[in-house]
Write a protein that holds these residues in place. Structure first.
Motif, PDB file in Angstrom:
ATOM      1  N   ASP A   1       0.831  -1.212   0.000  1.00 24.05           N
ATOM      2  CA  ASP A   1       0.000   0.000   0.000  1.00 24.05           C
ATOM      3  C   ASP A   1       0.860   1.255   0.000  1.00 24.05           C
ATOM      4  O   ASP A   1       0.562   2.266   0.673  1.00 24.05           O
ATOM      5  N   GLY A   2       1.989   1.226  -0.735  1.00 25.71           N
ATOM      6  CA  GLY A   2       2.862   2.384  -0.896  1.00 25.71           C
ATOM      7  C   GLY A   2       3.871   2.582   0.215  1.00 25.71           C
ATOM      8  O   GLY A   2       4.683   3.523   0.144  1.00 25.71           O
ATOM      9  N   VAL A   3       3.882   1.711   1.233  1.00 25.05           N
ATOM     10  CA  VAL A   3       4.799   1.850   2.372  1.00 25.05           C
ATOM     11  C   VAL A   3       5.825   0.724   2.321  1.00 25.05           C
ATOM     12  O   VAL A   3       5.463  -0.453   2.152  1.00 25.05           O
ATOM     13  N   ALA A   4       7.136   1.129   2.458  1.00 25.19           N
ATOM     14  CA  ALA A   4       8.206   0.123   2.417  1.00 25.19           C
ATOM     15  C   ALA A   4       8.060  -0.848   3.579  1.00 25.19           C
ATOM     16  O   ALA A   4       7.770  -0.454   4.718  1.00 25.19           O
ATOM     17  N   LEU A   5       8.235  -2.160   3.297  1.00 23.15           N
ATOM     18  CA  LEU A   5       8.160  -3.197   4.326  1.00 23.15           C
ATOM     19  C   LEU A   5       9.567  -3.433   4.872  1.00 23.15           C
ATOM     20  O   LEU A   5      10.489  -3.793   4.134  1.00 23.15           O
ATOM     21  N   THR A   6       9.716  -3.188   6.180  1.00 25.43           N
ATOM     22  CA  THR A   6      11.026  -3.310   6.816  1.00 25.43           C
ATOM     23  C   THR A   6      11.554  -4.733   6.688  1.00 25.43           C
ATOM     24  O   THR A   6      10.852  -5.710   6.978  1.00 25.43           O
TER      25      THR A   6
ATOM     26  N   ASP B   1      -2.044  -3.900  -1.765  1.00 27.50           N
ATOM     27  CA  ASP B   1      -1.366  -3.694  -3.044  1.00 27.50           C
ATOM     28  C   ASP B   1       0.131  -3.784  -2.804  1.00 27.50           C
ATOM     29  O   ASP B   1       0.699  -3.002  -2.027  1.00 27.50           O
ATOM     30  N   TYR B   2       0.812  -4.702  -3.506  1.00 26.84           N
ATOM     31  CA  TYR B   2       2.232  -4.974  -3.283  1.00 26.84           C
ATOM     32  C   TYR B   2       3.025  -4.739  -4.580  1.00 26.84           C
ATOM     33  O   TYR B   2       2.566  -5.099  -5.670  1.00 26.84           O
ATOM     34  N   TYR B   3       4.194  -4.139  -4.434  1.00 25.50           N
ATOM     35  CA  TYR B   3       5.142  -4.052  -5.551  1.00 25.50           C
ATOM     36  C   TYR B   3       6.545  -4.006  -4.981  1.00 25.50           C
ATOM     37  O   TYR B   3       6.741  -3.803  -3.768  1.00 25.50           O
ATOM     38  N   VAL B   4       7.564  -4.163  -5.858  1.00 24.53           N
ATOM     39  CA  VAL B   4       8.953  -4.156  -5.434  1.00 24.53           C
ATOM     40  C   VAL B   4       9.712  -3.147  -6.287  1.00 24.53           C
ATOM     41  O   VAL B   4       9.448  -3.000  -7.482  1.00 24.53           O
TER      42      VAL B   4
END
Length: 749
Positions: free
Chosen positions: A364-369, A383-386
């Protein structure tokens, strides 16, 4: 009568007799060009240059006696342009010069006349004679006689200053644009005054020079036609052969530049630079170098330059491809729309062409630590992207993947379909199949999750709401009309139990039956019976005629009318339909015999008569005796005969009569008193007007006085003399060389 008149008549008679004895035939002399009496001067023409304003010419013709016959015509003919009379043209015909041995023909040229080798000849029709051919003459019909205008591709535009510049490698065509139907003529093209070989109205130009054209009306007529065109100067412009090259590598990273340099550097030339076919500069004087800056978005592509001087020629260079060294591809390994069921885990991953890439995943637009691997395990919707960063050269290049949409459905939707061709009451079997599984959501459109979940659900088919034992796959095959009804599919996955749409199935009975008849043709006052090959007891059925019900009680029907008959049997809501039988009125036209109703029979011979088109045959003579039971019968006696033939249980009769040839009378007495009755020896039709029959008549002394094939009932002829009363003559009639009749003829004056 005076002595002079008497001897004058004798002199003319002698001259006619003398001519007939010593002059064998007329002599036709070759025709020659003659003076036009309607024009001033007194000289024969040497070339014919006709037009709509003038088209009158004369040729002189002489011939020698004896005189021609009164019905004779003299015909003046014209050859083709090569002097060939294989298909001559008639110019004129005269019928009033049969006593004139020297006269002129007047004629007009056909509008298609164009050539230097035309010749004349004269034919007479009675007697049929042909003169020698004349000398060749140039002859042209000048259909167009104005100055011609020529232009590029005959577009109608006269070039400014009369000059056309042609760029290297381009083609140029010059053609006439003001001549109607230009294909009707041949042309003389000139370059710098030299005659070219091209003859059409449009020519391809391959050499520079001064071009003009005229219509070819031959050496004698072209000048008077005045068709000489305007002059066009063609100039070929030399090529610059421009090319471009790159000052450094063409594979550059962000922030780098490369110069593209034209091989021709001239401040008097205009340069326009292009990327992927689109101009990236204006048309600028002397701009022979262009710098590609990788800091500009979309800098990579195919580059070339167009160069133009003070002429209309534009040259295009070769292409140089500039590539982005920092560009790489990122591909999502899974479908972008994923359904996450409670308790499930989904794995997301990407593939890339990057060198030594690093990863950072976002939800959702926030980096996953800590999520810096190529793949990511997800247990929540979102919503996921890299974001990928390339290592090594061009290390500051980053590319984001496409976004994975992971959702948790509110419910599911099942859609089933007829997997095989189906129409109600037209199939004996059908297969139903799961078409699609949709995940349903309250806040977004349905998502097709068939490929993801089709193997995760368990299934159960029902018929009219009842479970079908053992049918637990995603497809179902149904056979036979005992299984007609409404079908649904129920699927189960965890707490979800969706039920599909309903499909109605109406199959026909798989059993087959047919109907038959004891005939298909109705004779007069006859009936036929149509039956089924299966019992109809306890069945609901309907017999139809031409699609209209006629009987629903009898297992067989009696047919007395023509029509198309069929049986329809009701079975589990779907009718079973038999084959059709067409009953038609009996047609006896196919039964034929190969003789006329009356035919001639030579006494002592026999004729084989043949019948066709029936199943059985019986032949009877005039006394009702059976003479044959075959398709043929031998007839040797005169009389009336009967054939009784059978076809489709119907009887057909044919009659014919054999007549002896000798029963036709040949008359043996004629009267030649001029009263119009019995003045001619008239033979029966079998002999007269027959090309195979020859009639010969002899006098009493045996001298042949008349013979004719295909006798026309024309004896005695008008010049036949009878010197006394009751003269006897003898006749002989032969057919195909064999005597068939002979006897005497008595002629009474």
């Amino acid at each position: 009568m005076s002595v002079f008149s008497k001897y004058g008549v004798l002199l003319v008679s002698f001259l006619v007799w003398f001519s007939s004895q010593f002059v064998s035939a007329q002599i036709l002399n070759k025709p020659e060009a003659a003076d036009n009496p309607n024009l001033p001067g007194n000289s024969a023409w040497t070339a014919a240059c006709a037009s709509e304003n003038f088209n009158e010419y004369f040729v002189n013709f002489t011939w020698t006696p004896p005189p021609v016959n009164p019905e004779n015509e003299f015909i003046l003919e014209l050859s083709d342009a090569n002097g060939d009379f294989s298909n001559p043209t008639t110019l004129t015909t005269v019928d009033d010069q049969n006593n004139v041995f020297d006269f002129d023909f007047s004629f007009a040229l056909p509008e298609t006349t164009r050539g230097d080798g035309y010749r004349f000849r004269v034919r007479s029709t009675s007697p049929e004679l042909t003169s020698p051919v004349s000398d060749p003459y140039p002859m042209y019909y000048i259909g167009y006689r104005d100055p011609i205008l020529i232009s590029k591709d005959r577009n109608g535009e006269i070039p400014s200053g009369g000059q056309i510049q042609v760029c290297n490698g381009e083609s140029l065509a010059l053609g006439t644009h003001n001549v109607d139907n230009p294909e009707n003529y041949e042309y003389n093209w000139y370059n710098n005054g030299a005659l070219l070989s091209e003859r059409s109205s449009l020519i391809e130009i391959t050499d520079p020079g001064l071009y003009y054209v005229e219509i070819d009306y031959g050496a004698s007529c072209s000048g008077s036609a005045n068709t000489l065109s305007n002059t066009v100067e063609v100039i070929f412009v030399d090529a610059l052969n421009v090319s471009i090259s790159a000052s450094t590598s063409t594979n550059i990273c962000n922030g780098e530049t490369v110069d593209l340099v034209a091989s021709v550097d001239d401040p008097n030339l205009f340069y326009t630079w292009y990327q992927d076919g689109q101009a990236v500069t204006a048309r600028i004087l002397g701009l022979s170098t262009y710098t590609v800056d990788s800091s500009t978005a979309g800098f990579d592509g195919q580059y070339y330059v167009e160069v133009q001087g003070n002429n209309p020629c534009i040259e295009q260079s070769n292409n140089v491809e500039i590539t982005d060294a920092g560009t790489f591809d990122v591909t999502n390994d899974q479908e972008l729309n994923l359904v996450l069921l409670p308790g499930q885990t989904r794995t997301l991953s990407v593939s890339s062409t990057a060198t030594n890439p690093t990863y950072q995943w976002y939800k959702d637009g926030v980096a996953l630590t800590g999520e810096t691997n190529q793949s990511l395990e997800v247990t929540e919707a979102g919503d996921y992207y890299v974001t990928m960063t390339q290592g090594g050269a061009c290390s500051n290049s980053q590319v984001d993947s496409e976004t994975y949409v992971v959702v948790t459905p509110d419910s599911f939707e099942l859609l089933i379909e007829y997997a095989t061709s189906y129409a109600p009451c037209a199939n004996a079997d059908v297969t139903l199949n799961l078409l699609q599984i949709n995940a349903l959501f309250s806040a977004q459109s349905p998502i097709d999750v068939t490929n993801d979940l089709i193997n995760d659900f368990s299934y159960q088919w029902t018929l009219d709401g009842n479970i079908i034992v053992g049918e637990t796959s995603s497809s179902l095959m149904i056979v036979g009309n005992t299984n007609n009804g409404d079908y649904e599919l129920t699927a189960t996955l965890g707490s979800f139990t969706p039920i599909s749409n309903t499909l109605s199935v109406e199959l026909t009975d798989n059993s087959s039956f047919s109907i038959s008849s004891d005939g298909t043709a109705l004779c007069f006052n006859q009936t036929l019976t149509v039956t089924s090959d299966q019992t109809l007891a306890n069945e609901v059925f309907e017999w139809t005629q031409n699609g209209v019900p006629i009987n629903n009680t009898d297992e067989s029907i009696t047919v007395s009318e023509p029509g198309i008959y069929q049986l329809v049997v009701e079975s589990n809501s779907c009718p079973s339909i038999s084959n059709t039988i067409e009953i038609t009125p009996f047609d006896d036209s196919g039964v034929t015999i190969d003789v006329e109703e009356e035919f001639l029979l030579v006494e002592g011979t026999s004729v084989i008569v043949t019948a066709e088109g029936a199943e059985t045959y019986e032949w009877y003579d005039e006394s009702n005796n059976l003479i044959s039971s075959e398709a043929t019968a031998s007839i040797s006696l005169a009389g009336t005969y009967l054939l009784i033939a059978s076809l489709d249980n119907c009887s057909v009769t044919r009659t014919f009569t054999a007549i002896y040839r000798d029963e036709f009378e040949v008359p043996n007495v004629i009267t030649v008193n001029g009263d119009g009755i019995n003045d001619l020896w008239l033979l029966p039709n079998i002999y007269s007007g027959n090309p195979n029959v020859k009639v010969t008549i002899f006098d009493a002394a045996g001298n042949q006085i008349f013979q004719q094939v295909n006798y026309q009932n024309n004896w005695p002829e008008s010049n036949t003399q009878f010197t006394k009363q009751n003269m006897i003559f003898y006749y002989n009639i032969k057919e195909s060389g064999t005597t068939v009749k002979q006897g005497t003829i008595t002629v009474i004056k």
